[in-house]
Write a protein that holds these residues in place. Sequence first.
Motif, PDB file in Angstrom:
ATOM      1  N   LYS A   1       5.220  21.224  -6.189  1.00 38.27           N
ATOM      2  CA  LYS A   1       5.627  20.401  -7.331  1.00 38.27           C
ATOM      3  C   LYS A   1       4.592  19.313  -7.522  1.00 38.27           C
ATOM      4  CE  LYS A   1       8.643  17.427  -4.545  1.00 38.27           C
ATOM      5  NZ  LYS A   1      10.015  16.868  -4.384  1.00 38.27           N
ATOM      6  N   ASN A   2       4.538  18.770  -8.736  1.00 35.34           N
ATOM      7  CA  ASN A   2       3.501  17.790  -9.029  1.00 35.34           C
ATOM      8  C   ASN A   2       4.047  16.398  -9.341  1.00 35.34           C
ATOM      9  OD1 ASN A   2       4.662  18.248 -11.483  1.00 35.34           O
ATOM     10  ND2 ASN A   2       2.776  18.915 -12.517  1.00 35.34           N
ATOM     11  N   GLN A   3       5.336  16.173  -9.097  1.00 31.48           N
ATOM     12  CA  GLN A   3       5.936  14.848  -9.319  1.00 31.48           C
ATOM     13  C   GLN A   3       6.795  14.467  -8.113  1.00 31.48           C
ATOM     14  OE1 GLN A   3       8.095  14.766 -13.003  1.00 31.48           O
ATOM     15  NE2 GLN A   3       6.308  15.234 -14.267  1.00 31.48           N
ATOM     16  N   PHE A   4       6.942  13.187  -7.893  1.00 36.84           N
ATOM     17  CA  PHE A   4       7.804  12.711  -6.795  1.00 36.84           C
ATOM     18  C   PHE A   4       8.402  11.355  -7.179  1.00 36.84           C
ATOM     19  CE2 PHE A   4       3.649  10.912  -6.049  1.00 36.84           C
ATOM     20  CZ  PHE A   4       3.890   9.623  -5.610  1.00 36.84           C
ATOM     21  N   GLN A   5       9.503  11.037  -6.538  1.00 37.02           N
ATOM     22  CA  GLN A   5      10.192   9.763  -6.794  1.00 37.02           C
ATOM     23  C   GLN A   5      11.156   9.505  -5.648  1.00 37.02           C
ATOM     24  OE1 GLN A   5      11.904   9.387 -10.687  1.00 37.02           O
ATOM     25  NE2 GLN A   5      13.116   7.579 -10.162  1.00 37.02           N
ATOM     26  N   GLY A   6      11.151   8.261  -5.140  1.00 36.75           N
ATOM     27  CA  GLY A   6      12.066   7.922  -4.061  1.00 36.75           C
ATOM     28  C   GLY A   6      11.395   7.046  -3.020  1.00 36.75           C
ATOM     29  N   THR A   7      12.170   6.648  -2.036  1.00 35.68           N
ATOM     30  CA  THR A   7      11.615   5.822  -0.957  1.00 35.68           C
ATOM     31  C   THR A   7      10.793   6.660   0.032  1.00 35.68           C
ATOM     32  OG1 THR A   7      13.679   6.099   0.273  1.00 35.68           O
ATOM     33  CG2 THR A   7      13.493   4.157  -1.134  1.00 35.68           C
ATOM     34  N   ALA A   8      11.149   7.917   0.142  1.00 33.00           N
ATOM     35  CA  ALA A   8      10.388   8.839   1.004  1.00 33.00           C
ATOM     36  C   ALA A   8      10.373  10.202   0.323  1.00 33.00           C
ATOM     37  CB  ALA A   8      11.012   8.923   2.384  1.00 33.00           C
ATOM     38  N   SER A   9       9.191  10.678   0.008  1.00 34.90           N
ATOM     39  CA  SER A   9       9.045  11.946  -0.715  1.00 34.90           C
ATOM     40  C   SER A   9       8.161  12.902   0.085  1.00 34.90           C
ATOM     41  CB  SER A   9       8.444  11.715  -2.104  1.00 34.90           C
ATOM     42  OG  SER A   9       9.215  10.806  -2.859  1.00 34.90           O
ATOM     43  N   THR A  10       8.408  14.185  -0.115  1.00 40.12           N
ATOM     44  CA  THR A  10       7.617  15.224   0.555  1.00 40.12           C
ATOM     45  C   THR A  10       7.077  16.200  -0.484  1.00 40.12           C
ATOM     46  OG1 THR A  10       8.926  15.071   2.594  1.00 40.12           O
ATOM     47  CG2 THR A  10       7.627  17.080   2.257  1.00 40.12           C
TER      48      THR A  10
ATOM     49  N   HIS B   1       0.828  -1.207   0.000  1.00 40.34           N
ATOM     50  CA  HIS B   1       0.000   0.000   0.000  1.00 40.34           C
ATOM     51  C   HIS B   1       0.861   1.257   0.000  1.00 40.34           C
ATOM     52  CE1 HIS B   1      -3.807  -2.076   0.486  1.00 40.34           C
ATOM     53  NE2 HIS B   1      -3.291  -2.792   1.499  1.00 40.34           N
ATOM     54  N   LEU B   2       0.278   2.308  -0.563  1.00 41.37           N
ATOM     55  CA  LEU B   2       0.910   3.626  -0.541  1.00 41.37           C
ATOM     56  C   LEU B   2       0.569   4.297   0.790  1.00 41.37           C
ATOM     57  CD1 LEU B   2       2.453   5.762  -2.317  1.00 41.37           C
ATOM     58  CD2 LEU B   2       0.185   6.666  -2.894  1.00 41.37           C
ATOM     59  N   LEU B   3       1.575   4.817   1.466  1.00 44.94           N
ATOM     60  CA  LEU B   3       1.382   5.463   2.762  1.00 44.94           C
ATOM     61  C   LEU B   3       1.445   6.979   2.618  1.00 44.94           C
ATOM     62  CD1 LEU B   3       3.586   3.197   5.077  1.00 44.94           C
ATOM     63  CD2 LEU B   3       1.150   2.985   4.568  1.00 44.94           C
ATOM     64  N   LEU B   4       0.483   7.658   3.235  1.00 37.87           N
ATOM     65  CA  LEU B   4       0.448   9.117   3.255  1.00 37.87           C
ATOM     66  C   LEU B   4       0.467   9.591   4.708  1.00 37.87           C
ATOM     67  CD1 LEU B   4      -2.344   9.784   0.580  1.00 37.87           C
ATOM     68  CD2 LEU B   4       0.125   9.659   0.226  1.00 37.87           C
TER      69      LEU B   4
ATOM     70  N   ASN C   1       3.764  13.793   3.278  1.00 38.68           N
ATOM     71  CA  ASN C   1       4.841  12.801   3.144  1.00 38.68           C
ATOM     72  C   ASN C   1       4.298  11.529   2.498  1.00 38.68           C
ATOM     73  OD1 ASN C   1       6.767  14.461   4.496  1.00 38.68           O
ATOM     74  ND2 ASN C   1       5.835  13.889   6.453  1.00 38.68           N
ATOM     75  N   ILE C   2       5.068  11.005   1.541  1.00 41.99           N
ATOM     76  CA  ILE C   2       4.628   9.853   0.743  1.00 41.99           C
ATOM     77  C   ILE C   2       5.675   8.749   0.825  1.00 41.99           C
ATOM     78  CG2 ILE C   2       3.922   9.074  -1.552  1.00 41.99           C
ATOM     79  CD1 ILE C   2       3.317  12.017  -2.212  1.00 41.99           C
ATOM     80  N   GLY C   3       5.228   7.502   0.981  1.00 39.55           N
ATOM     81  CA  GLY C   3       6.139   6.370   1.017  1.00 39.55           C
ATOM     82  C   GLY C   3       5.396   5.069   0.760  1.00 39.55           C
ATOM     83  N   ALA C   4       6.131   3.976   0.653  1.00 43.40           N
ATOM     84  CA  ALA C   4       5.535   2.663   0.443  1.00 43.40           C
ATOM     85  C   ALA C   4       5.497   1.896   1.757  1.00 43.40           C
ATOM     86  CB  ALA C   4       6.319   1.879  -0.602  1.00 43.40           C
ATOM     87  N   GLU C   5       4.556   0.978   1.840  1.00 43.49           N
ATOM     88  CA  GLU C   5       4.381   0.194   3.059  1.00 43.49           C
ATOM     89  C   GLU C   5       5.621  -0.621   3.386  1.00 43.49           C
ATOM     90  OE1 GLU C   5       0.711  -2.449   4.845  1.00 43.49           O
ATOM     91  OE2 GLU C   5       1.276  -2.725   2.744  1.00 43.49           O
ATOM     92  N   ASP C   6       6.317  -1.109   2.361  1.00 43.10           N
ATOM     93  CA  ASP C   6       7.509  -1.939   2.595  1.00 43.10           C
ATOM     94  C   ASP C   6       8.803  -1.149   2.397  1.00 43.10           C
ATOM     95  OD1 ASP C   6       7.380  -1.552  -0.090  1.00 43.10           O
ATOM     96  OD2 ASP C   6       7.567  -3.675  -0.657  1.00 43.10           O
ATOM     97  N   GLY C   7       8.697   0.165   2.221  1.00 44.20           N
ATOM     98  CA  GLY C   7       9.898   0.995   2.098  1.00 44.20           C
ATOM     99  C   GLY C   7      10.523   1.009   0.719  1.00 44.20           C
ATOM    100  N   ARG C   8       9.857   0.469  -0.253  1.00 37.48           N
ATOM    101  CA  ARG C   8      10.426   0.440  -1.594  1.00 37.48           C
ATOM    102  C   ARG C   8      10.362   1.824  -2.247  1.00 37.48           C
ATOM    103  NH1 ARG C   8       6.932  -3.381  -5.252  1.00 37.48           N
ATOM    104  NH2 ARG C   8       7.167  -4.714  -3.373  1.00 37.48           N
ATOM    105  N   ARG C   9      10.968   1.957  -3.399  1.00 39.19           N
ATOM    106  CA  ARG C   9      10.990   3.194  -4.156  1.00 39.19           C
ATOM    107  C   ARG C   9       9.638   3.398  -4.833  1.00 39.19           C
ATOM    108  NH1 ARG C   9      15.183   6.236  -6.109  1.00 39.19           N
ATOM    109  NH2 ARG C   9      14.828   7.415  -8.031  1.00 39.19           N
ATOM    110  N   VAL C  10       9.116   4.636  -4.695  1.00 39.94           N
ATOM    111  CA  VAL C  10       7.811   4.956  -5.268  1.00 39.94           C
ATOM    112  C   VAL C  10       7.933   6.224  -6.102  1.00 39.94           C
ATOM    113  CG1 VAL C  10       5.388   5.439  -4.788  1.00 39.94           C
ATOM    114  CG2 VAL C  10       6.705   4.034  -3.196  1.00 39.94           C
ATOM    115  N   LYS C  11       7.223   6.248  -7.215  1.00 39.89           N
ATOM    116  CA  LYS C  11       7.182   7.461  -8.014  1.00 39.89           C
ATOM    117  C   LYS C  11       5.756   7.683  -8.517  1.00 39.89           C
ATOM    118  CE  LYS C  11       8.600   5.357 -12.415  1.00 39.89           C
ATOM    119  NZ  LYS C  11       9.571   5.435 -13.529  1.00 39.89           N
ATOM    120  N   GLY C  12       5.466   8.961  -8.806  1.00 41.92           N
ATOM    121  CA  GLY C  12       4.129   9.263  -9.269  1.00 41.92           C
ATOM    122  C   GLY C  12       3.929  10.760  -9.439  1.00 41.92           C
ATOM    123  N   ILE C  13       2.678  11.154  -9.570  1.00 38.70           N
ATOM    124  CA  ILE C  13       2.321  12.566  -9.755  1.00 38.70           C
ATOM    125  C   ILE C  13       1.264  12.962  -8.718  1.00 38.70           C
ATOM    126  CG2 ILE C  13       2.861  12.546 -12.218  1.00 38.70           C
ATOM    127  CD1 ILE C  13      -0.156  12.318 -12.752  1.00 38.70           C
ATOM    128  N   VAL C  14       1.167  14.265  -8.475  1.00 44.09           N
ATOM    129  CA  VAL C  14       0.212  14.807  -7.503  1.00 44.09           C
ATOM    130  C   VAL C  14      -0.592  15.901  -8.194  1.00 44.09           C
ATOM    131  CG1 VAL C  14      -0.100  15.862  -5.236  1.00 44.09           C
ATOM    132  CG2 VAL C  14       1.841  14.341  -5.641  1.00 44.09           C
TER     133      VAL C  14
END
Length: 281
Positions: A62-71, A15-18, A38-51
């Motif tokens: 900003k409207n894009q993010f990428q990484g294990t933990a993004s703000t 799951h995606l964590l907010l 703050n955006i991250g993955a449940e298992d700590g993996r790398r996540v990317k996407g748009i907002v």
Amino acid sequence: MEQLLNGRFEYEVPHLLLSETEVALTLDEGQNFRGELNIGAEDGRRVKGIVTTDHQRIVLAKNQFQGTASTIEYGVDTSGLKAGDEICGNITVSSNLEERCVRVHVSIAGKTMNISGQEIHSLADFVHLASHDFGAAYRFFVKKEFARLLQKEAPEQMALYQGLSHKPVTFQHLEEFLVALGQKEPVMLSAEQPEKTVLTVDQPRKETLYLYKNTWATSAWKSRCRETFWKWKRKSSLQKISSEASTVWNTLSIRRKSGTAAITAELRCVRENRSFALNWK
């Protein structure tokens, strides 16, 4: 797609964590807000996407993010909004894991007024101010901010306020307003000696007339003598009194000897006219 190209096949997607799923704010007029998501993955993996956002007053840094933990920084613009207005919108996060929304609700309140060191949030605060500093309460009473407060707290009393706020507005108008709202008692006057007789007046002398008020108020009074040879030290006064039982006074003196005379002090106060006589012989 990258996982498929690398030969990785997963059937259970984390799951995606907010950091928050709902934002509820109450802001004053003209007050903007800045927050972080703050955006991250449940298992700590790398996540990317748009907002994205569906409301023009919800602004994203900003409207894009990428990484294990993004703000993602976001802001709420309230310029031009008035008390009672609302902002309702969503911040949507679309990622390679899933899509989630953050609901944003903002209520606009009136500006917090600070009068004589006291913050005014309600009618109860205003009445408390009037009981301690009637002059400061009067200055707030004639401002448009008070009308907004009354519209929010007791809209059914707006007709009363409009009738009492036509210029010129005096302290008596505020007194009448508070009494009509049931927030204070009407002012009642009493005298320590409603009538006094003095014999053998053969030289000029002075006496003091003490008057008592039953409750806090600020009101004007006037005095008048029927005989020309009497003289008030003060013909009128504006007494700023806040205590529960207060005293106003005036001093009168005789200018020449007379057989018999009567003095009447006519004291005009809110909701009451009273006369107190001193008989001199």
